[in-house]
Write a protein that holds these residues in place. Structure first.
Motif, PDB file in Angstrom:
ATOM      1  N   LEU A  38      -1.645  34.518 -37.596  1.00 15.84           N
ATOM      2  CA  LEU A  38      -1.013  36.013 -37.647  1.00 15.84           C
ATOM      3  C   LEU A  38       0.181  35.936 -38.605  1.00 15.84           C
ATOM      4  N   LYS A  39       0.890  34.882 -38.827  1.00 13.91           N
ATOM      5  CA  LYS A  39       1.911  35.148 -39.750  1.00 13.91           C
ATOM      6  C   LYS A  39       1.473  35.467 -41.065  1.00 13.91           C
ATOM      7  N   HIS A  40       0.300  35.300 -41.474  1.00 11.25           N
ATOM      8  CA  HIS A  40      -0.413  35.768 -42.686  1.00 11.25           C
ATOM      9  C   HIS A  40      -0.337  37.468 -42.805  1.00 11.25           C
ATOM     10  N   PHE A  42       3.302  36.555 -44.696  1.00 10.02           N
ATOM     11  CA  PHE A  42       3.599  35.009 -44.972  1.00 10.02           C
ATOM     12  C   PHE A  42       2.472  33.929 -44.542  1.00 10.02           C
ATOM     13  N   ASP A  43       2.079  32.912 -45.383  1.00 15.51           N
ATOM     14  CA  ASP A  43       1.289  31.831 -44.847  1.00 15.51           C
ATOM     15  C   ASP A  43       2.049  30.604 -44.398  1.00 15.51           C
ATOM     16  N   THR A  44       1.685  30.182 -43.267  1.00 15.87           N
ATOM     17  CA  THR A  44       2.324  28.939 -42.631  1.00 15.87           C
ATOM     18  C   THR A  44       2.300  27.856 -43.934  1.00 15.87           C
ATOM     19  N   LEU A  45       3.533  27.113 -44.004  1.00 16.63           N
ATOM     20  CA  LEU A  45       3.328  26.075 -45.080  1.00 16.63           C
ATOM     21  C   LEU A  45       4.596  25.085 -44.580  1.00 16.63           C
ATOM     22  N   THR A  46       3.945  23.806 -44.468  1.00 19.52           N
ATOM     23  CA  THR A  46       4.604  22.516 -43.716  1.00 19.52           C
ATOM     24  C   THR A  46       4.786  21.686 -45.258  1.00 19.52           C
ATOM     25  N   VAL A  47       5.727  20.704 -45.131  1.00 18.04           N
ATOM     26  CA  VAL A  47       6.242  20.071 -46.010  1.00 18.04           C
ATOM     27  C   VAL A  47       5.122  19.128 -46.478  1.00 18.04           C
ATOM     28  N   GLU A  48       4.221  18.727 -45.358  1.00 19.00           N
ATOM     29  CA  GLU A  48       3.409  17.788 -45.610  1.00 19.00           C
ATOM     30  C   GLU A  48       2.042  18.494 -46.273  1.00 19.00           C
ATOM     31  N   ALA A  49       1.687  19.614 -46.050  1.00 17.03           N
ATOM     32  CA  ALA A  49       0.619  20.258 -46.672  1.00 17.03           C
ATOM     33  C   ALA A  49       1.352  20.787 -47.932  1.00 17.03           C
ATOM     34  N   SER A 105      -1.214  19.425 -51.178  1.00 16.09           N
ATOM     35  CA  SER A 105      -1.969  20.500 -51.858  1.00 16.09           C
ATOM     36  C   SER A 105      -1.323  21.611 -52.348  1.00 16.09           C
ATOM     37  N   GLY A 106      -0.051  21.635 -52.507  1.00 13.26           N
ATOM     38  CA  GLY A 106       0.602  22.760 -52.953  1.00 13.26           C
ATOM     39  C   GLY A 106       0.343  23.921 -51.967  1.00 13.26           C
ATOM     40  N   TYR A 107       0.006  25.272 -52.609  1.00 10.69           N
ATOM     41  CA  TYR A 107      -0.069  26.515 -51.937  1.00 10.69           C
ATOM     42  C   TYR A 107      -1.579  26.672 -51.758  1.00 10.69           C
ATOM     43  N   ALA A 108      -2.208  25.609 -51.423  1.00 10.77           N
ATOM     44  CA  ALA A 108      -3.575  25.658 -51.137  1.00 10.77           C
ATOM     45  C   ALA A 108      -3.895  26.789 -49.866  1.00 10.77           C
ATOM     46  N   SER A 109      -2.968  26.779 -48.811  1.00 14.02           N
ATOM     47  CA  SER A 109      -3.335  27.682 -47.838  1.00 14.02           C
ATOM     48  C   SER A 109      -2.972  29.046 -48.261  1.00 14.02           C
ATOM     49  N   PHE A 151      12.366  29.018 -40.665  1.00 11.23           N
ATOM     50  CA  PHE A 151      11.524  30.143 -41.075  1.00 11.23           C
ATOM     51  C   PHE A 151      10.235  30.351 -40.128  1.00 11.23           C
ATOM     52  N   ASP A 152       9.393  29.369 -40.150  1.00  7.01           N
ATOM     53  CA  ASP A 152       8.322  29.728 -39.246  1.00  7.01           C
ATOM     54  C   ASP A 152       8.513  30.060 -37.840  1.00  7.01           C
ATOM     55  N   ALA A 153       9.358  29.259 -37.423  1.00  8.47           N
ATOM     56  CA  ALA A 153       9.456  29.606 -35.812  1.00  8.47           C
ATOM     57  C   ALA A 153      10.308  30.821 -35.406  1.00  8.47           C
ATOM     58  N   LYS A 154      11.329  31.252 -36.692  1.00 12.27           N
ATOM     59  CA  LYS A 154      11.633  32.900 -36.676  1.00 12.27           C
ATOM     60  C   LYS A 154      10.700  33.754 -36.423  1.00 12.27           C
ATOM     61  N   LEU A 155       9.741  33.621 -37.478  1.00 11.68           N
ATOM     62  CA  LEU A 155       8.473  34.649 -37.647  1.00 11.68           C
ATOM     63  C   LEU A 155       7.636  34.626 -36.321  1.00 11.68           C
ATOM     64  N   THR A 156       7.315  33.286 -35.690  1.00 11.91           N
ATOM     65  CA  THR A 156       6.711  33.270 -34.562  1.00 11.91           C
ATOM     66  C   THR A 156       7.414  34.005 -33.484  1.00 11.91           C
ATOM     67  N   ALA A 157       8.727  33.986 -33.483  1.00  9.95           N
ATOM     68  CA  ALA A 157       9.530  34.555 -32.353  1.00  9.95           C
ATOM     69  C   ALA A 157       9.692  36.030 -32.422  1.00  9.95           C
ATOM     70  N   VAL A 158       9.224  36.504 -33.909  1.00 10.60           N
ATOM     71  CA  VAL A 158       9.083  37.938 -33.939  1.00 10.60           C
ATOM     72  C   VAL A 158       7.874  38.339 -33.364  1.00 10.60           C
ATOM     73  N   LEU A 159       6.617  37.664 -33.813  1.00  7.10           N
ATOM     74  CA  LEU A 159       5.329  38.111 -33.373  1.00  7.10           C
ATOM     75  C   LEU A 159       5.441  38.242 -31.467  1.00  7.10           C
ATOM     76  N   ASP A 160       5.877  36.924 -31.183  1.00  6.46           N
ATOM     77  CA  ASP A 160       5.879  36.809 -29.654  1.00  6.46           C
ATOM     78  C   ASP A 160       6.439  38.297 -29.156  1.00  6.46           C
ATOM     79  N   LYS A 161       7.352  38.873 -29.577  1.00  4.74           N
ATOM     80  CA  LYS A 161       7.939  40.083 -29.075  1.00  4.74           C
ATOM     81  C   LYS A 161       7.036  41.255 -29.126  1.00  4.74           C
ATOM     82  N   TYR A 162       6.046  41.168 -29.915  1.00  8.46           N
ATOM     83  CA  TYR A 162       5.127  42.214 -30.076  1.00  8.46           C
ATOM     84  C   TYR A 162       3.951  42.091 -29.558  1.00  8.46           C
ATOM     85  N   LEU A 163       3.673  40.553 -29.447  1.00  7.73           N
ATOM     86  CA  LEU A 163       2.291  40.268 -28.908  1.00  7.73           C
ATOM     87  C   LEU A 163       2.206  39.916 -27.667  1.00  7.73           C
TER      88      LEU A 163
END
Length: 293
Positions: free
Chosen positions: A87-89, A93-100, A104-108, A251-263
């Motif tokens: 849902l961040k997409h 925004f798409d989720t992006l971890t350091v490992e990913a 594979s760069g920006y494959a996600s 960053f991702d945790a902050k976006l999830t926190a925003v989504l949590d409010k509305y969802l």
């Protein structure tokens, strides 16, 4: 038997996933309000609700394949449902971890799932064949193949598509509810979340981190575009730098926190529908498992 073709297009129900939001059960004309007490983990629960059942979708594809084989086509359709939803997409925004990023760069961030076939390709020619379309979606008039119900309107449901949907989901109405409409029902929440000021605050923190690197982009989208355009090792370097700053600034945790409010608000409104869709999917998965053997 015609040459084997693996479908790159969704079944007929791509329309189900793109039905107007106004057709979604319980959808208000106004955006969802944020909850006073957001529920941790609700974004994950909403993503599960928005995602189609994998076993049911495999069974549906197999049911359509068998039907099409009887019509003389060795055709395997791609899954129509949103198998995994981030849902961040849908707030930009798409989720992006350091490992990913390292792997594979920006494959996600690249397009996923079925899309339009290239004009003149084998699949493109197949889908341009009226006989194939009649076998897959049903014959004329089109009006007779359109689903209209309290849940929405606009999905072709004739031919082998209708046969497959009936075999796995029981009826087109339940299929729509368990796939495209489940996803659509969250749009009032994600659209509201996308306007929340906390997102811009997260972007600003990320930007400040990026100014200390070789890639001082202002927004994650700029980094993604630059990385995809560059390709190769430079894409990997940009993606890793981007992902590292996301990690450092939560960053991702902050976006999830925003989504949590509305969802939290929206999933409460959808409690009855969520339970009913869960049962539809369980039943569809059982039928699909029996069909797949």
């Amino acid at each position: 038997m015609k040459k084997k073709t693996i479908g790159a297009l969704i079944l007929a129900a791509g329309a189900a996933a793109t039905l107007a939001a106004a057709a979604t059960p319980g959808l208000s004309s106004t955006l969802t309000k944020p909850a006073d007490h957001p529920e941790s983990g609700i974004t994950w629960a909403a993503e599960q609700f928005a995602s189609a059942d994998v076993t049911a979708e495999k069974g549906l594809a197999e049911a359509v394949r068998r039907c099409m084989a009887k019509a003389g086509y060795d055709y395997t359709p791609a899954s129509a449902g949103q198998s995994t939803v981030d849902l961040k997409h849908h707030i930009g925004f798409d989720t992006l971890t350091v490992e990913a990023a390292r792997a594979s760069g920006y494959a996600s961030s690249k397009p996923k799932g079925p899309g339009e076939p290239a004009e003149g390709s084998e699949l493109g020619k197949l889908f341009a064949d009226p006989a194939f379309q009649r076998a897959l979606h049903g014959g004329e008039p089109q009006e007779q193949n359109t689903v209209r119900s309290s849940q929405g309107t606009g999905m072709l449901a004739g031919g082998c598509t209708a046969e497959g949907i009936t075999a796995v989901y029981g009826n087109a109405n339940d299929y729509m509810r368990a796939t495209g409409l489940a996803f659509n029902s969250l749009l009032v929440a994600t659209n509201a979340a996308g306007q929340d000021s906390d997102i811009e605050a997260a972007v600003v923190a990320w930007k400040e981190c990026m100014t200390t690197t070789a890639f001082p982009y202002s927004r994650p989208g700029e980094a993604v575009s630059a990385g995809l355009e560059a390709g190769g090792q430079k894409e990997l370097k940009i993606a890793v730098t981007d992902a590292t700053c996301r990690e450092k600034t939560d960053f991702d945790a902050k976006l999830t926190a925003v989504l949590d409010k509305y969802l939290t608000t929206r999933m409460k409104e959808l409690e009855t529908e969520v339970a009913e869709v869960r049962q539809i999917r369980n039943d569809a998965s059982a039928r699909a498992s029996a069909l797949l053997g």
